[in-house]
Design an enzyme around this catalytic site. Structure first.
Site, PDB file in Angstrom:
ATOM      1  N   HIS A 152       0.843  -1.194   0.000  1.00 37.65           N
ATOM      2  CA  HIS A 152       0.000   0.000   0.000  1.00 37.65           C
ATOM      3  C   HIS A 152       0.874   1.238   0.000  1.00 37.65           C
ATOM      4  O   HIS A 152       1.909   1.259   0.657  1.00 37.65           O
ATOM      5  CB  HIS A 152      -0.929   0.020   1.231  1.00 37.65           C
ATOM      6  CG  HIS A 152      -2.071   0.975   1.089  1.00 37.65           C
ATOM      7  ND1 HIS A 152      -1.940   2.314   1.360  1.00 37.65           N
ATOM      8  CD2 HIS A 152      -3.350   0.789   0.678  1.00 37.65           C
ATOM      9  CE1 HIS A 152      -3.105   2.904   1.126  1.00 37.65           C
ATOM     10  NE2 HIS A 152      -3.968   2.018   0.709  1.00 37.65           N
ATOM     11  N   ASP A 196      -8.120  -4.307  -0.446  1.00 38.58           N
ATOM     12  CA  ASP A 196      -8.676  -4.722  -1.733  1.00 38.58           C
ATOM     13  C   ASP A 196      -8.541  -6.216  -1.974  1.00 38.58           C
ATOM     14  O   ASP A 196      -9.337  -6.803  -2.703  1.00 38.58           O
ATOM     15  CB  ASP A 196      -7.992  -3.967  -2.875  1.00 38.58           C
ATOM     16  CG  ASP A 196      -8.540  -2.563  -2.998  1.00 38.58           C
ATOM     17  OD1 ASP A 196      -9.727  -2.381  -2.713  1.00 38.58           O
ATOM     18  OD2 ASP A 196      -7.769  -1.658  -3.362  1.00 38.58           O
TER      19      ASP A 196
HETATM   20  N1  ACO Z   1       4.286  -7.361  -5.529  1.00 40.02           N
HETATM   21  C1  ACO Z   1       5.613  -7.499  -5.572  1.00 40.02           C
HETATM   22  N2  ACO Z   1       6.510  -6.587  -5.133  1.00 40.02           N
HETATM   23  C2  ACO Z   1       6.009  -5.463  -4.622  1.00 40.02           C
HETATM   24  C3  ACO Z   1       4.627  -5.228  -4.536  1.00 40.02           C
HETATM   25  C4  ACO Z   1       3.738  -6.227  -5.000  1.00 40.02           C
HETATM   26  N3  ACO Z   1       2.415  -6.069  -4.932  1.00 40.02           N
HETATM   27  N4  ACO Z   1       4.401  -4.006  -3.979  1.00 40.02           N
HETATM   28  C5  ACO Z   1       5.605  -3.481  -3.731  1.00 40.02           C
HETATM   29  N5  ACO Z   1       6.585  -4.370  -4.117  1.00 40.02           N
HETATM   30  C6  ACO Z   1       8.039  -4.202  -3.930  1.00 40.02           C
HETATM   31  C7  ACO Z   1       8.611  -3.184  -4.891  1.00 40.02           C
HETATM   32  O1  ACO Z   1       9.052  -3.822  -6.079  1.00 40.02           O
HETATM   33  C8  ACO Z   1       9.735  -2.607  -4.087  1.00 40.02           C
HETATM   34  O2  ACO Z   1      10.796  -3.556  -4.088  1.00 40.02           O
HETATM   35  P1  ACO Z   1      12.339  -3.041  -4.008  1.00 40.02           P
HETATM   36  O3  ACO Z   1      12.434  -2.283  -2.716  1.00 40.02           O
HETATM   37  O4  ACO Z   1      13.132  -4.296  -4.059  1.00 40.02           O
HETATM   38  O5  ACO Z   1      12.523  -2.183  -5.228  1.00 40.02           O
HETATM   39  C9  ACO Z   1       9.193  -2.575  -2.657  1.00 40.02           C
HETATM   40  O6  ACO Z   1       8.207  -3.622  -2.631  1.00 40.02           O
HETATM   41  C10 ACO Z   1       8.534  -1.262  -2.285  1.00 40.02           C
HETATM   42  O7  ACO Z   1       7.509  -0.984  -3.203  1.00 40.02           O
HETATM   43  P2  ACO Z   1       7.118   0.438  -3.763  1.00 40.02           P
HETATM   44  O8  ACO Z   1       6.789   0.306  -5.203  1.00 40.02           O
HETATM   45  O9  ACO Z   1       8.158   1.442  -3.390  1.00 40.02           O
HETATM   46  O10 ACO Z   1       5.824   0.776  -2.975  1.00 40.02           O
HETATM   47  P3  ACO Z   1       4.836   1.902  -3.394  1.00 40.02           P
HETATM   48  O11 ACO Z   1       4.410   2.583  -2.154  1.00 40.02           O
HETATM   49  O12 ACO Z   1       5.368   2.749  -4.481  1.00 40.02           O
HETATM   50  O13 ACO Z   1       3.616   1.100  -4.024  1.00 40.02           O
HETATM   51  C11 ACO Z   1       1.603  -0.038  -4.288  1.00 40.02           C
HETATM   52  C12 ACO Z   1       2.485   0.746  -3.318  1.00 40.02           C
HETATM   53  C13 ACO Z   1       1.350   0.760  -5.587  1.00 40.02           C
HETATM   54  C14 ACO Z   1       0.225  -0.281  -3.630  1.00 40.02           C
HETATM   55  C15 ACO Z   1       2.287  -1.372  -4.603  1.00 40.02           C
HETATM   56  O14 ACO Z   1       2.513  -2.079  -3.405  1.00 40.02           O
HETATM   57  C16 ACO Z   1       1.518  -2.192  -5.609  1.00 40.02           C
HETATM   58  O15 ACO Z   1       1.681  -2.015  -6.809  1.00 40.02           O
HETATM   59  N6  ACO Z   1       0.645  -3.126  -5.111  1.00 40.02           N
HETATM   60  C17 ACO Z   1      -0.183  -3.909  -5.968  1.00 40.02           C
HETATM   61  C18 ACO Z   1      -1.399  -3.083  -6.437  1.00 40.02           C
HETATM   62  C19 ACO Z   1      -2.464  -2.926  -5.369  1.00 40.02           C
HETATM   63  O16 ACO Z   1      -2.812  -3.858  -4.670  1.00 40.02           O
HETATM   64  N7  ACO Z   1      -3.016  -1.720  -5.262  1.00 40.02           N
HETATM   65  C20 ACO Z   1      -4.091  -1.422  -4.306  1.00 40.02           C
HETATM   66  C21 ACO Z   1      -3.624  -0.586  -3.183  1.00 40.02           C
HETATM   67  S1  ACO Z   1      -4.883  -0.487  -1.927  1.00 40.02           S
HETATM   68  C22 ACO Z   1      -5.924   0.717  -2.400  1.00 40.02           C
HETATM   69  O17 ACO Z   1      -5.673   1.465  -3.295  1.00 40.02           O
HETATM   70  C23 ACO Z   1      -7.229   0.885  -1.630  1.00 40.02           C
END
Ligand code: ACO
Length: 429
Positions: free
Chosen positions: A308, A365
């Protein structure tokens, strides 16, 4: 120099701006006078990651600590002890209702829960393939045409009338949107039922059989709606506030919020979770393969429903809803390979060091998609259910914005286009 002043130095010139503090010790630099005092300098912040758009007394969240409170009450307490309408009243009017206030509120909503029959003609004009979010946004906008009197926001009574009107009619639109998709006759529910019970009946009642309410499903939906009811200045809420700031009507502002919620980066994420699970099933159901893909930095695949942007330790809403998801799945005894894949992914991710180290937990979600699926709600309707939950939050934010007499939202820009050029006649180009 006071602790409550920020100093900005530009080309040797110093400018001072007051700091303002929220009740939870958040601090902001008040730059209202920046452009005027500096002779035209502005700030730029795409995505508004560092920009507060307003002062608000509705919702407090702290992503690091996993705190979410509506009007000061913890989401955990509200989900356990209140129902959705109580929470709606709290968000909109600022205090928990007394039992008389709640009874009157619901009576007034019920009195407004009939939609002009001509709305059906508009719904009929949509093809069955239309996405329910597009249909819902259109129908919400269309309500303005059937209720043309504009809201006098200086009259609490007028404001109240508009609020109960939309709270009454919106669930009907939600239910009709789903019934249309399924080819079921449009109908009204039963005003002797509670708000959430009535929504379920309006959605699921078959024309030739009694609809039996399942208390576990009612409880799960009630909780889901409460958990989605507000989340401070997110994309759709900011949209509602900014559209409303032009003094467009409440229904038009809400319709714009629905369109903003539709996107997969916002409310559309719950649909994306189910689409991912379906894709995994189509590919043989190998969850380990998809866990490996999610961890592979050369692969753009991400496990939808995990992680998130704001909650970096845990999503407090997910903790609450996981329990409801377990209850619903246990009670319904659903045999569904998609839900088996979801359970498998959840277990593997919670034990995997990649996810544990990055604090990537299932978000709200992930579980909401699972519950909706188990309830028999079509995937394309998931974001519509989110909109139903978010409605009181949007209304509360719109009301607050109008009562605070906020100015029209009109950001500035830094122009990066061509400088002045002479017009060339078409023959000379
Ligand atoms: N699957 C795999 N790896 C992930 C995921 C995931 N779902 N989410 C984050 N990571 C990894 C990233 O690759 C990153 O790895 P690194 O540090 O080795 O580069 C690390 O975790 C940190 O991730 P960020 O991208 O910096 O986190 P950010 O805050 O930008 O993204 C987000 C948050 C967009 C929700 C992300 O976790 C994601 O894409 N999740 C899947 C989509 C999702 O479920 N969205 C709904 C959110 S809830 C809502 O909106 C009500």
């Amino acid at each position: 120099m006071s602790d409550n002043i920020a100093t900005l130095e530009i080309k040797g010139e110093k400018y001072e701006f007051p700091l303002i503090h929220g009740t939870e010790n958040e601090t902001a630099i008040d730059i209202k006078s920046l452009r005027g005092s500096t002779g035209g300098i502005i700030t730029i912040d795409p995505g508004y990651k560092n920009t507060g758009s307003c002062e608000s007394a509705i919702t407090f969240l702290n992503g690091e600590k996993g705190i979410l409170r509506y009007r000061g009450y913890a989401i955990e307490a509200l989900a356990e002890k209140a129902d959705f309408l109580e929470v709606a009243y709290l968000l909109i009017f600022g205090e928990l209702p007394t039992s008389e206030q709640l009874t009157k509120f619901y009576k007034d909503i019920k009195a407004q829960s009939v939609v002009d029959d001509d709305v059906k003609k508009i719904l009929d004009a949509f093809p069955k393939s239309a996405h329910p979010m597009g249909v819902l946004a259109s129908l919400t906008n269309a309500l303005t045409a059937f209720n043309p009197s504009s809201v006098n926001v200086d009259s609490e009574e007028d404001m109240y009338k508009a609020i109960v009107k939309i709270l009454g009619k919106f669930p009907v639109l939600v239910a009709w949107t789903m019934r249309k998709k399924r080819g079921l006759p449009l109908d009204y529910g039963d005003s002797s039922l509670g708000y959430v019970e009535n929504v379920l009946k309006m959605m699921f009642k078959q024309p030739n059989e009694e609809y039996k309410l399942n208390p576990i499903i009612v409880n799960a939906l009630d909780k889901l709606l409460i958990l989605h009811a507000d989340h401070e200045q997110n994309c759709s809420t900011s949209t509602v506030r900014i559209v409303g700031s032009s003094h467009a009507g409440l229904f038009a502002s809400l319709a714009a919020g629905i369109s903003a919620l539709w996107g997969p980066l916002h409310g559309g994420a719950n649909q994306a979770v189910l689409e991912m699970l379906e894709a995994i099933k189509e590919d043989g159901g190998d969850t380990k393969k998809y866990m490996a893909k999610a961890k592979d930095k050369d692969d753009p695949f991400r496990l939808m429903g995990f992680g998130h942007r704001v909650y970096k330790n845990f999503d407090p809403r997910a903790t609450i809803i996981k329990k409801a998801a377990d209850e619903v799945l246990g009670d319904l005894g659903v045999e569904d390979p998609i839900l088996d894949i979801a359970k498998g992914l959840e277990k593997e991710a919670l034990e995997d060091s990649y996810f544990v180290d990055r604090k990537l937990y299932p978000n709200v979600d992930f579980y909401s998609g699972i519950i909706y699926r188990a309830m028999g709600i079509p995937t394309e309707m998931f974001t519509v259910m989110f909109a139903l939950g978010r409605l009181p939050g949007w209304i509360a934010q719109w009301r607050e914005m109008r009562l605070r007499k906020e100015p029209i939202g009109r950001p500035r820009q830094v122009y990066i286009g061509e400088n002045h050029r002479e017009f060339k006649n078409i023959a000379d180009r």
